[in-house]
Enzyme design. Structure first.
Site, mmCIF file in Angstrom:
data_model
loop_
_atom_site.group_PDB
_atom_site.id
_atom_site.type_symbol
_atom_site.label_atom_id
_atom_site.label_comp_id
_atom_site.label_asym_id
_atom_site.label_seq_id
_atom_site.Cartn_x
_atom_site.Cartn_y
_atom_site.Cartn_z
ATOM 1 N N HIS A 17 1.020 -1.169 0.048
ATOM 2 C CA HIS A 17 0.099 0.006 -0.151
ATOM 3 C C HIS A 17 0.944 1.094 0.150
ATOM 4 O O HIS A 17 0.725 2.083 -0.603
ATOM 5 C CB HIS A 17 -0.912 0.100 1.295
ATOM 6 C CG HIS A 17 -2.126 -0.949 1.240
ATOM 7 N ND1 HIS A 17 -1.962 -2.029 2.660
ATOM 8 C CD2 HIS A 17 -2.963 -1.444 0.505
ATOM 9 C CE1 HIS A 17 -3.015 -2.501 2.255
ATOM 10 N NE2 HIS A 17 -3.633 -2.322 1.099
ATOM 11 N N LYS A 41 -17.843 -5.151 6.498
ATOM 12 C CA LYS A 41 -16.619 -5.306 6.390
ATOM 13 C C LYS A 41 -15.952 -5.662 7.848
ATOM 14 O O LYS A 41 -14.959 -6.470 7.973
ATOM 15 C CB LYS A 41 -15.725 -4.565 5.801
ATOM 16 C CG LYS A 41 -16.031 -4.436 4.209
ATOM 17 C CD LYS A 41 -14.556 -5.038 3.454
ATOM 18 C CE LYS A 41 -14.686 -5.120 2.028
ATOM 19 N NZ LYS A 41 -13.761 -5.730 1.384
ATOM 20 N N ARG A 92 -2.122 -5.973 -8.859
ATOM 21 C CA ARG A 92 -0.782 -6.800 -8.499
ATOM 22 C C ARG A 92 -0.684 -7.905 -9.643
ATOM 23 O O ARG A 92 0.249 -8.102 -10.154
ATOM 24 C CB ARG A 92 -0.803 -7.240 -7.001
ATOM 25 C CG ARG A 92 -0.767 -6.525 -5.974
ATOM 26 C CD ARG A 92 -1.185 -7.060 -4.875
ATOM 27 N NE ARG A 92 -2.805 -7.100 -4.881
ATOM 28 C CZ ARG A 92 -3.698 -7.277 -3.762
ATOM 29 N NH1 ARG A 92 -2.880 -7.587 -2.584
ATOM 30 N NH2 ARG A 92 -4.727 -7.423 -3.905
ATOM 31 N N SER A 130 -2.506 -8.112 2.297
ATOM 32 C CA SER A 130 -2.816 -8.245 3.705
ATOM 33 C C SER A 130 -3.333 -9.446 4.309
ATOM 34 O O SER A 130 -2.962 -9.893 5.607
ATOM 35 C CB SER A 130 -4.048 -6.933 4.212
ATOM 36 O OG SER A 130 -3.701 -5.785 3.853
HETATM 37 P P1 ADP Z 1 -9.991 -3.758 -0.521
HETATM 38 O O1 ADP Z 1 -10.753 -4.479 0.694
HETATM 39 O O2 ADP Z 1 -10.785 -2.768 -0.952
HETATM 40 O O3 ADP Z 1 -9.385 -4.799 -1.425
HETATM 41 P P2 ADP Z 1 -7.306 -3.535 0.508
HETATM 42 O O4 ADP Z 1 -6.743 -2.737 1.675
HETATM 43 O O5 ADP Z 1 -6.971 -4.997 0.822
HETATM 44 O O6 ADP Z 1 -8.663 -3.117 0.402
HETATM 45 O O7 ADP Z 1 -6.535 -2.984 -0.734
HETATM 46 C C1 ADP Z 1 -6.818 -1.626 -1.154
HETATM 47 C C2 ADP Z 1 -6.196 -1.278 -2.678
HETATM 48 O O8 ADP Z 1 -4.824 -1.503 -2.619
HETATM 49 C C3 ADP Z 1 -6.584 -2.417 -3.777
HETATM 50 O O9 ADP Z 1 -6.692 -1.816 -4.908
HETATM 51 C C4 ADP Z 1 -5.636 -3.393 -3.761
HETATM 52 O O10 ADP Z 1 -5.459 -3.895 -5.013
HETATM 53 C C5 ADP Z 1 -4.471 -2.533 -3.417
HETATM 54 N N1 ADP Z 1 -3.017 -3.056 -2.887
HETATM 55 C C6 ADP Z 1 -3.293 -4.274 -1.585
HETATM 56 N N2 ADP Z 1 -1.985 -4.754 -1.400
HETATM 57 C C7 ADP Z 1 -1.067 -4.128 -2.418
HETATM 58 C C8 ADP Z 1 0.141 -4.377 -2.828
HETATM 59 N N3 ADP Z 1 1.058 -5.314 -2.343
HETATM 60 N N4 ADP Z 1 0.555 -3.798 -4.055
HETATM 61 C C9 ADP Z 1 -0.122 -2.746 -4.619
HETATM 62 N N5 ADP Z 1 -1.455 -2.656 -4.412
HETATM 63 C C10 ADP Z 1 -1.994 -3.328 -3.428
#
Ligand code: ADP
Length: 162
Positions: A17, A41, A92, A130
């Site tokens: 992130h 959520k 990703r 995550s």
């Molecule tokens: P959500 O529940 O909306 O998917 P996340 O917190 O898991 O929330 O992810 C938010 C955004 O960050 C999403 O667009 C996800 O693809 C992106 N994201 C999560 N992990 C990574 C990573 N390792 N690299 C790039 N983008 C990421």
């Protein structure tokens, strides 16, 4: 001023992130990190809204063009309220694509003046999520390379290793 909103659960925030936010900062004037605060959520999340927000704020505290807030309800409404021109999302792998594509088109319908902007992280974070971090931390695996210090600490507490 070009504002991008970066929505997510951030359960918890990872270096993937952060990598994305840093990349976006070279393109936008301000990034609003919007932590999803909805009851549905919350039940699926390991951390509460307060814990997720605390970790995000602590991690991003030195980035002065970054604001952190919680949001409930439709992202399209938040976008209009704060005057964002873009929604920032991460791509990703191909597995992200279908869901992200659907969301982008739906959000375009709901907020036509806002474009979804996809960025890819550094290769070393393309397999990072995550959920994976939580799976490793649950068994006290080493996650130092993938999360900020505050997240590592909170995960250890959560799983009883601190
Ligand atoms: P959500 O529940 O909306 O998917 P996340 O917190 O898991 O929330 O992810 C938010 C955004 O960050 C999403 O667009 C996800 O693809 C992106 N994201 C999560 N992990 C990574 C990573 N390792 N690299 C790039 N983008 C990421």
């Amino acid at each position: 001023m070009k504002i991008a909103v970066y929505p997510g659960s951030f359960d918890p925030i990872t270096n993937g992130h952060i990598d994305l936010i840093k990349r976006a900062l070279s393109i936008f004037d301000k990034i609003v990190v919007a932590i999803a605060d909805n009851v549905e959520k919350e039940r699926e999340c390991l951390f509460t809204m307060e814990q997720r927000e605390k970790m995000v704020k602590e991690t991003l505290k030195d980035m002065d063009k970054v604001e952190v807030l919680r949001f409930k309800g439709l992202l399209a409404d938040l976008v209009k309220k704060i005057g964002a021109c873009s929604i920032l999302r991460g791509l990703r792998a191909v597995s992200d694509f279908e869901y992200e594509f659907q969301m982008a088109l739906m959000n375009r319908n709901l907020a036509p003046s806002c474009e979804t902007f996809f960025l890819t992280p550094s290769e070393k974070y393309t397999y990072l999520s995550s959920s994976l971090i939580k799976d490793i931390a649950r068994f006290n695996g080493d996650i130092s390379e993938f999360v900020p210090e505050v997240v590592k600490r909170e995960l250890k507490k959560k799983f009883g290793f601190a």
